[in-house]
Write an enzyme that holds these catalytic residues in place. Structure first.
Site, PDB file in Angstrom:
ATOM      1  N   THR A 209      35.466  41.105  42.489  1.00  0.00           N
ATOM      2  CA  THR A 209      36.605  40.892  41.649  1.00  0.00           C
ATOM      3  C   THR A 209      36.528  39.831  40.960  1.00  0.00           C
ATOM      4  O   THR A 209      36.180  38.641  41.591  1.00  0.00           O
ATOM      5  CB  THR A 209      37.680  41.121  42.690  1.00  0.00           C
ATOM      6  OG1 THR A 209      37.921  42.869  42.847  1.00  0.00           O
ATOM      7  CG2 THR A 209      39.315  40.504  41.505  1.00  0.00           C
ATOM      8  N   ASP A 240      45.486  45.769  45.149  1.00  0.00           N
ATOM      9  CA  ASP A 240      46.341  44.853  44.778  1.00  0.00           C
ATOM     10  C   ASP A 240      46.639  44.246  43.535  1.00  0.00           C
ATOM     11  O   ASP A 240      47.374  44.025  42.866  1.00  0.00           O
ATOM     12  CB  ASP A 240      46.059  43.926  46.288  1.00  0.00           C
ATOM     13  CG  ASP A 240      44.646  43.008  45.999  1.00  0.00           C
ATOM     14  OD1 ASP A 240      43.919  44.707  45.674  1.00  0.00           O
ATOM     15  OD2 ASP A 240      44.739  41.977  46.337  1.00  0.00           O
ATOM     16  N   GLY A 261      39.854  40.883  47.373  1.00  0.00           N
ATOM     17  CA  GLY A 261      38.838  41.888  49.307  1.00  0.00           C
ATOM     18  C   GLY A 261      39.682  43.375  49.614  1.00  0.00           C
ATOM     19  O   GLY A 261      39.930  43.399  48.256  1.00  0.00           O
ATOM     20  N   GLY A 263      42.299  45.959  49.018  1.00  0.00           N
ATOM     21  CA  GLY A 263      42.996  45.534  47.985  1.00  0.00           C
ATOM     22  C   GLY A 263      44.512  46.379  49.376  1.00  0.00           C
ATOM     23  O   GLY A 263      44.966  45.625  49.229  1.00  0.00           O
TER      24      GLY A 263
HETATM   25  N1  ASP Z   1      40.731  44.095  45.262  1.00  0.00           N
HETATM   26  C1  ASP Z   1      40.366  44.137  44.967  1.00  0.00           C
HETATM   27  C2  ASP Z   1      40.765  46.494  45.343  1.00  0.00           C
HETATM   28  O1  ASP Z   1      41.224  46.424  46.446  1.00  0.00           O
HETATM   29  C3  ASP Z   1      38.463  44.708  45.229  1.00  0.00           C
HETATM   30  C4  ASP Z   1      38.167  43.347  45.376  1.00  0.00           C
HETATM   31  O2  ASP Z   1      38.903  42.375  45.708  1.00  0.00           O
HETATM   32  O3  ASP Z   1      36.863  43.375  45.276  1.00  0.00           O
HETATM   33  O4  ASP Z   1      41.061  47.026  44.360  1.00  0.00           O
END
Ligand code: ASP
Length: 342
Positions: A209, A240, A261, A263
């Site tokens: 992300t 998230d 991370g 989410g």
């Molecule tokens: N936080 C993102 C999600 O859970 C994924 C990521 O941060 O890579 O959709």
């Protein structure tokens, strides 16, 4: 003789006048120094956190990531340096990362269970606490731009799916065929995840992300996050990243935060807002609040990932509890940092 004397006096005077800085230019320099002291600018970005081993990532790949992070952070910093707003810097910086196939946002987004890309993004203005977010869009080239439109030109904070795309069309946001987002590596990751029969597969995939937080010369903080979510996600799962307070938060009184991370954990802990709230209510520093959240609370719950943040004084935090987080910053003294691992 007299003529020669007058001439040499004039020449000496002109020479002296050219060498001595004028009162005006002195004042200007002082003012610039003042502005620099009173109004710091700073910017920080991430390109996802995860369990990536340095030994498994070729030098070439590491350099490719670092070069893209460098391009993005430099662009954002240039905008701030030239008097642009934090919101503009956040948007344009994220656009560069969204357009790169290296990151899990825009082109290069991860695939959902059905084999297509659903994108989420959010943006927040710390001056007004205005915010915009989109979830589950499938043909918006730069979801962060649509999130900005939601903030600026709708009565709402969050739009999703087909409706968000109708709004995008109305606002003249660039749409693309969904095939635009697909890159072979991500398809491979989907196959790997599905062969394991795990619905959510974290351990061997970095997240990717992207996010940005910026502080402009007027003391305004903005934050934004853009993602394809999680490989193999199902049932229109939303993480998230588009949730204000979890994936993104900005408040001029405290700080701006962008998360990356797993989410579900970031939603449950309202990670981005909690960091701001700790600063406001407990009067702790940004670094203390960020470490408490990511290294204690998030870890205790079993959540993997990290955050980038900066406060109203231009202090920067980049905290993660995984082995790596793609990240870069340019601090208030103009010092640039680009890193992947601890
Ligand atoms: N936080 C993102 C999600 O859970 C994924 C990521 O941060 O890579 O959709």
């Amino acid at each position: 003789m007299k003529k020669a004397f007058i001439l040499s006096a004039i020449i000496s005077f002109l020479f002296w006048a050219c060498q001595t800085p004028t009162q005006d230019s002195n004042t200007e320099n002082n003012n610039q120094e003042e502005i620099k002291k009173v109004n710091p600018i700073a910017i920080v970005i991430h390109g996802g956190a995860g369990y990536m081993a340095q030994s498994n990532m070729s030098e070439e790949k590491q350099n490719a990531y670092k070069a893209k992070l460098d391009e993005a952070i430099s662009k954002g910093h240039d905008i701030l340096k030239n008097g642009g707003t934090a919101i503009e810097a956040v948007q344009r910086t994220i656009n560069i990362l969204e357009d790169s196939p290296l990151f899990n946002s825009g082109k290069g987004a991860v695939f959902n269970h059905e084999g297509y890309n659903e994108l989420d993004a959010s943006i927040m203005d710390g001056k007004t606490l205005n915010a915009g977010a989109v979830a589950g869009v499938t043909n918006v080239k730069n979801p962060i731009n649509l999130a900005y439109e939601v903030m600026k030109n709708s009565k709402h904070v969050m739009l999703s799916g087909a409706g968000a795309q109708v709004f995008a069309k109305e606002r003249g946001i660039r749409l693309v065929d969904s095939a635009y987002f697909a890159v072979p590596d991500r398809l491979e990751a989907l196959k790997r995840a599905q062969n394991k029969t795990a619905l959510l597969n974290w351990e061997d995939e970095k997240f990717g992300t992207v996010g940005c937080v910026a502080l402009d010369k007027d003391g305004n903080i903005a934050a934004g996050t853009s993602t394809g979510g999680m490989t193999n996600k199902r049932w229109n799962r939303i993480g998230d990243s588009p949730i204000i307070g979890a994936g993104t938060y900005a408040n001029n009184a405290t700080c701006g935060v962008s998360s990356t991370g797993h989410g579900e954990y970031f939603i449950r802990l309202a990670v981005a807002h909690d960091i701001s709230a700790q600063m406001q209510y407990k009067n702790v520093s940004l670094q203390e609040a960020a470490e408490d959240m990511v290294l204690n609370k998030l870890k205790a719950l079993g959540g993997d990932g990290g955050i980038i943040a900066l406060d109203k004084d231009g202090n920067i935090s980049m905290v993660f509890n995984t082995s790596g987080m793609f990240r870069a910053s340019i601090d208030k003294n103009g010092q640039k940092q680009i890193k992947i691992f601890k």
